[in-house]
Design a protein around this motif. Structure first.
Motif, short mmCIF file in Angstrom:
data_model
loop_
_atom_site.label_atom_id
_atom_site.label_comp_id
_atom_site.label_asym_id
_atom_site.label_seq_id
_atom_site.Cartn_x
_atom_site.Cartn_y
_atom_site.Cartn_z
N PRO A 143 -61.14 58.26 -52.28
CA PRO A 143 -61.07 56.81 -52.51
C PRO A 143 -62.45 56.14 -52.54
O PRO A 143 -62.70 55.28 -53.38
CB PRO A 143 -60.23 56.32 -51.33
N GLU A 144 -63.33 56.55 -51.63
CA GLU A 144 -64.66 55.93 -51.59
C GLU A 144 -65.46 56.24 -52.85
O GLU A 144 -66.04 55.33 -53.47
CB GLU A 144 -65.45 56.40 -50.36
N ILE A 145 -65.52 57.51 -53.26
CA ILE A 145 -66.34 57.84 -54.42
C ILE A 145 -65.74 57.28 -55.70
O ILE A 145 -66.47 56.92 -56.63
CB ILE A 145 -66.60 59.36 -54.53
N ALA A 146 -64.40 57.18 -55.76
CA ALA A 146 -63.76 56.59 -56.93
C ALA A 146 -64.13 55.11 -57.04
O ALA A 146 -64.47 54.61 -58.13
CB ALA A 146 -62.25 56.77 -56.85
N LEU A 147 -64.05 54.39 -55.94
CA LEU A 147 -64.39 52.97 -55.95
C LEU A 147 -65.87 52.74 -56.29
O LEU A 147 -66.20 51.90 -57.13
CB LEU A 147 -64.08 52.35 -54.59
N ARG A 148 -66.74 53.49 -55.66
CA ARG A 148 -68.17 53.30 -55.89
C ARG A 148 -68.53 53.58 -57.36
O ARG A 148 -69.29 52.83 -57.99
CB ARG A 148 -68.99 54.21 -54.98
N ALA A 149 -67.99 54.68 -57.91
CA ALA A 149 -68.34 55.05 -59.28
C ALA A 149 -67.73 54.07 -60.28
O ALA A 149 -68.39 53.66 -61.24
CB ALA A 149 -67.86 56.47 -59.56
N GLY A 180 -53.73 54.69 -57.09
CA GLY A 180 -53.64 54.96 -55.67
C GLY A 180 -53.00 53.80 -54.94
O GLY A 180 -52.48 52.87 -55.57
N ASP A 181 -53.03 53.85 -53.64
CA ASP A 181 -52.45 52.79 -52.81
C ASP A 181 -53.36 51.56 -52.89
O ASP A 181 -54.48 51.56 -52.38
CB ASP A 181 -52.32 53.28 -51.37
N SER A 182 -52.87 50.48 -53.50
CA SER A 182 -53.72 49.32 -53.75
C SER A 182 -54.17 48.63 -52.46
O SER A 182 -55.31 48.16 -52.36
CB SER A 182 -53.01 48.32 -54.66
N ALA A 183 -53.30 48.57 -51.47
CA ALA A 183 -53.67 47.93 -50.21
C ALA A 183 -54.78 48.71 -49.50
O ALA A 183 -55.77 48.13 -49.02
CB ALA A 183 -52.46 47.80 -49.30
N PHE A 184 -54.63 50.02 -49.45
CA PHE A 184 -55.65 50.86 -48.82
C PHE A 184 -56.96 50.80 -49.59
O PHE A 184 -58.05 50.70 -49.00
CB PHE A 184 -55.15 52.30 -48.73
N LEU A 185 -56.88 50.82 -50.93
CA LEU A 185 -58.10 50.75 -51.74
C LEU A 185 -58.78 49.39 -51.60
O LEU A 185 -60.02 49.31 -51.56
CB LEU A 185 -57.77 51.03 -53.20
N SER A 186 -58.00 48.33 -51.51
CA SER A 186 -58.60 47.00 -51.33
C SER A 186 -59.33 46.90 -49.99
O SER A 186 -60.43 46.33 -49.90
CB SER A 186 -57.52 45.92 -51.40
N MET A 187 -58.74 47.44 -48.94
CA MET A 187 -59.39 47.45 -47.63
C MET A 187 -60.68 48.25 -47.68
O MET A 187 -61.73 47.82 -47.17
CB MET A 187 -58.44 48.04 -46.59
N THR A 188 -60.62 49.43 -48.33
CA THR A 188 -61.81 50.28 -48.44
C THR A 188 -62.89 49.60 -49.27
O THR A 188 -64.08 49.63 -48.92
CB THR A 188 -61.43 51.64 -49.06
N ASP A 225 -64.86 47.04 -47.40
CA ASP A 225 -65.84 47.62 -46.49
C ASP A 225 -67.06 48.15 -47.23
O ASP A 225 -68.17 48.20 -46.68
CB ASP A 225 -65.20 48.74 -45.66
N ILE A 226 -66.85 48.60 -48.49
CA ILE A 226 -67.97 49.13 -49.28
C ILE A 226 -68.83 48.00 -49.81
O ILE A 226 -70.06 48.00 -49.67
CB ILE A 226 -67.44 49.98 -50.45
N ASP A 227 -68.19 47.02 -50.46
CA ASP A 227 -68.91 45.91 -51.09
C ASP A 227 -67.92 44.77 -51.31
O ASP A 227 -67.01 44.90 -52.14
CB ASP A 227 -69.51 46.35 -52.42
N PRO A 228 -68.07 43.66 -50.62
CA PRO A 228 -67.12 42.54 -50.78
C PRO A 228 -67.06 41.99 -52.19
O PRO A 228 -66.10 41.29 -52.54
CB PRO A 228 -67.66 41.49 -49.81
#
Length: 341
Positions: free
Chosen positions: A19-25, A39-47, A50-53
């Motif tokens: 999830p982290e590398i997918a979001l960052r890339a 993926g799970d939208s709620a979990f990805l939104s939370m992640t 935390d990575i970048d608002p």
């Protein structure tokens, strides 16, 4: 194809770094690639928070996409096709209750690619054991993609390094004792045909040169160390050459991977997983790309696993370089395929 190619990204094992590398890339490449996370939208939104608002995710239901297609979003928004997880995620800790949801993300990516929603799919690493523990027999991405697309045979190829090295495999996830029996005239012939065809159609190489390893040490040393080179591999290469394919070998694997050979090659075809991939991964680990050849769709992936230990240590420790490369290669393949008959 869109000016910005539409790439589906499955987020893989939620307890790992996927999830982290997918979001960052996806966020880093948003100006050149229209990424759609699955993926799970709620979990990805939370992640993402935390990575970048600044990351903006827009949740979509699978049925809404089936009914109306993908919506037109701004460059500053990333679509997420929501596949809810069954259990909360604890980074670094596998939970079999989430295994079926992980597999569902892959099913949606395949469905969308076949239906034309996506120009290509990119897969983050998943944990095979989680899916098997969920009660679904699962060998790996490559085999699953072949089954779900009705493809009789596919080929795993990894690419990376400078200069670029491509290594394809005649066999994939097999026990070493089972490899010799799996290398038959028909299967190896089909493998060479697939590699040759996809290097032309999806990579734009008009006459790709393929170098082939032997199976045994010293390529059998004239039959003293095994006869597979004499009985199977050489006849296959002769038949391929007669069809106009630029293929050569069999070469001893311990001496093939050196510049005087590789500078004349577009791809090396190795006989088994751990014969060719250690060299490729040594040259490019963390920035290599896994590519499945022979499919009716384009699929790439990262060259590493779920890295549960990094995920457990917290965000910011995973390198998303391989995911960047996987997305870029998928986009390039999609562009080439759209131009190549």
């Amino acid at each position: 194809m869109n000016v910005r190619p539409t790439i589906a990204i499955t987020c893989g094992e939620p307890a790992g770094i996927g999830p982290e590398i997918a979001l960052r890339a996806a966020w880093e490449l948003r100006a050149k690639t229209r990424s759609v996370l699955i993926g799970d939208s709620a979990f990805l939104s939370m992640t993402a928070g935390d990575i970048d608002p600044a990351i903006r995710l827009v949740a979509l239901s699978p049925q809404a996409v089936r009914n109306s297609g993908l919506p037109h979003l701004s460059v500053e928004q990333i679509a997420v096709i929501d596949v809810p997880l069954a259990a909360p995620v604890a980074p670094g800790r596998l939970d079999a209750r989430n295994g079926r949801a992980v597999l569902q993300t892959l099913d949606l990516a395949i469905e969308g690619a076949l239906a034309g929603w996506f120009d290509a799919i990119v897969t983050a690493p998943l944990q095979k054991s989680t899916i098997n523990d969920a009660g679904v027999p699962f060998t790996g991405h490559t085999e699953y993609l072949a089954e779900k697309t009705g493809t009789p045979q596919v080929v795993m190829m990894l690419a990376g390094g400078t200069p670029l090295l491509r290594v394809a495999l005649a066999t994939t996830h097999l026990a070493l004792k089972d490899v010799p029996a799996a290398i038959t005239f028909d299967s190896l012939s089909r493998t060479i045909d697939i590699v040759h065809t996809d290097l032309r159609r999806k990579f734009g190489l008009p006459n790709p040169r393929i170098l082939v390893t032997g199976l045994n040490p010293h390529a059998g040393e004239g039959g003293y160390l095994g006869r597979e080179e004499i009985d199977v591999i050489t006849p296959v290469l002769q038949a391929a050459q007669a069809k106009g394919i630029d293929v050569a070998g069999p070469y001893p694997a311990d001496t093939l991977f050196q510049p005087k050979y590789l500078e004349r090659a577009d791809c090396v075809l190795a006989m088994y997983h751990d014969q060719g991939l250690p060299v490729l991964k040594y040259a490019s680990f963390g920035h290599g790309v896994n590519i499945t050849l022979g499919l009716p769709i384009i699929r790439t992936s990262v060259d590493h696993g779920t890295a549960l230990d990094l995920a457990a240590a917290g965000l910011g420790r995973a390198d998303h370089g391989s995911m960047i490369e996987a997305i870029n290669v998928a986009a390039q393949m999609a562009a080439t395929s759209s131009r190549t008959p």
